[in-house]
Write a protein that holds these residues in place. Structure first.
Motif, PDB file in Angstrom:
ATOM      1  N   GLY A  93       6.038  -7.559   1.650  1.00 27.82           N
ATOM      2  CA  GLY A  93       4.635  -7.907   1.822  1.00 27.82           C
ATOM      3  C   GLY A  93       4.025  -7.393   3.111  1.00 27.82           C
ATOM      4  O   GLY A  93       2.823  -7.106   3.160  1.00 27.82           O
ATOM      5  N   SER A  94       4.824  -7.275   4.155  1.00 24.42           N
ATOM      6  CA  SER A  94       4.299  -6.810   5.436  1.00 24.42           C
ATOM      7  C   SER A  94       4.399  -5.294   5.593  1.00 24.42           C
ATOM      8  O   SER A  94       3.705  -4.712   6.431  1.00 24.42           O
ATOM      9  N   THR A  95       5.235  -4.659   4.787  1.00 25.61           N
ATOM     10  CA  THR A  95       5.428  -3.204   4.892  1.00 25.61           C
ATOM     11  C   THR A  95       4.375  -2.440   4.100  1.00 25.61           C
ATOM     12  O   THR A  95       3.930  -1.371   4.516  1.00 25.61           O
ATOM     13  N   PHE A  96       3.961  -2.997   2.968  1.00 25.65           N
ATOM     14  CA  PHE A  96       3.045  -2.282   2.075  1.00 25.65           C
ATOM     15  C   PHE A  96       1.757  -3.075   1.881  1.00 25.65           C
ATOM     16  O   PHE A  96       1.763  -4.308   1.913  1.00 25.65           O
ATOM     17  N   SER A  97       0.667  -2.344   1.642  1.00 26.04           N
ATOM     18  CA  SER A  97      -0.607  -2.983   1.355  1.00 26.04           C
ATOM     19  C   SER A  97      -0.529  -3.653  -0.013  1.00 26.04           C
ATOM     20  O   SER A  97       0.404  -3.411  -0.790  1.00 26.04           O
ATOM     21  N   ALA A  98      -1.522  -4.476  -0.314  1.00 28.37           N
ATOM     22  CA  ALA A  98      -1.532  -5.183  -1.593  1.00 28.37           C
ATOM     23  C   ALA A  98      -1.527  -4.207  -2.768  1.00 28.37           C
ATOM     24  O   ALA A  98      -0.817  -4.409  -3.761  1.00 28.37           O
ATOM     25  N   GLU A  99      -2.319  -3.148  -2.670  1.00 28.52           N
ATOM     26  CA  GLU A  99      -2.371  -2.163  -3.753  1.00 28.52           C
ATOM     27  C   GLU A  99      -1.056  -1.399  -3.862  1.00 28.52           C
ATOM     28  O   GLU A  99      -0.587  -1.108  -4.969  1.00 28.52           O
TER      29      GLU A  99
END
Length: 248
Positions: A93-99
């Motif tokens: 969750g912190s490495t990648f954006s929501a999309e």
């Protein structure tokens, strides 16, 4: 700047929707395969001397259509395992954006479907469970699943390799139904590769780069099984040994 960001978000939404549709399509293909008569399929099996199974203490993928299916099953095990680790990482969750998370989660679901599809297809035609490739063990070494660049670079390598593998193996499939289904799967894998390349370099032409689409005929690269197995072995991720004595 805001306009570019909006276009990138639209692109991600569009790509994700297409990936979701692709996954549904393949799930349907899996149901078709599961419903096939094993008696009809046995005619495409290789000579009994080339069936998948343990030889000299090591599992061999075998030859003929069943060997190609087992080869694809090995590759799908790798991709499914990789994306399973990606989406289950504590830092996903912190490495990648929501999309980006949405796209990677779709790819994860697709690869699990692919893996289970081949397992079911092979199980439907083999005469003994000893002929089914066991679950492979993987080790990603120093790869950090908390690193966006490392994860996407590895995904790019795996997806590009997968497309080239299916393109290269298609010529060795003799059963029409298997060939059609392999064609459906490689089309999905190509979309995976395109999606990953777009995440790495949004708004560029990398989604169909010259390194994966040949300039001579506009088609994706095709590599025969021996070349793919050598390339994957060089990554040193698959820890379970196997051979491919009867594949070209």
């Amino acid at each position: 700047m805001k306009k570019v960001q909006v276009e990138e978000v639209r692109s991600l939404h569009s790509r994700r929707n297409f990936l979701k549709i692709s996954g549904i399509t393949l799930a349907g293909a899996g149901l078709v395969m599961a419903g096939c008569s094993s008696d009809d399929d046995k005619g495409s099996n290789p000579d009994s001397n080339q069936l998948p199974g343990v030889r000299d203490g090591v599992f061999d993928l075998g030859g003929g259509d069943l060997g190609v299916l087992t080869y694809a099953y090995a590759l799908e095990q790798l991709e499914a395992d990789f994306y399973t680790r990606v989406v289950n990482s504590n830092t996903f969750g912190s490495t990648f954006s929501a999309e980006e998370q949405a796209v990677l989660a779709d790819l994860y679901r697709h690869e699990v479907i692919h893996r289970e599809f081949f397992k079911a297809a092979i199980s439907g035609v083999i005469t003994s469970q000893d002929q089914l490739l066991p679950s492979l063990e993987f080790d990603y070494g120093s790869l950090s699943f908390s690193s966006r660049s490392q994860v996407l670079a590895t995904a790019k390598t795996l997806e590009d390799t997968g497309v080239a593998a299916y393109n290269g193996a298609g010529r060795y499939i003799t059963t029409p139904d298997y060939l059609v289904l392999a064609g459906k799967i490689v089309s999905i894998e190509a979309r995976h590769a395109s999606a990953i390349r777009s995440l790495i370099n949004p708004g560029s032409a990398d989604f169909a780069g010259d390194d994966v689409v040949t300039s001579s005929n506009g088609l994706g690269q095709a590599v025969k099984p021996s070349g793919i197995i050598s390339a994957v072995s060089a990554l040193d991720i698959i820890q379970t040994p196997f051979t491919a004595q009867f594949l070209p």
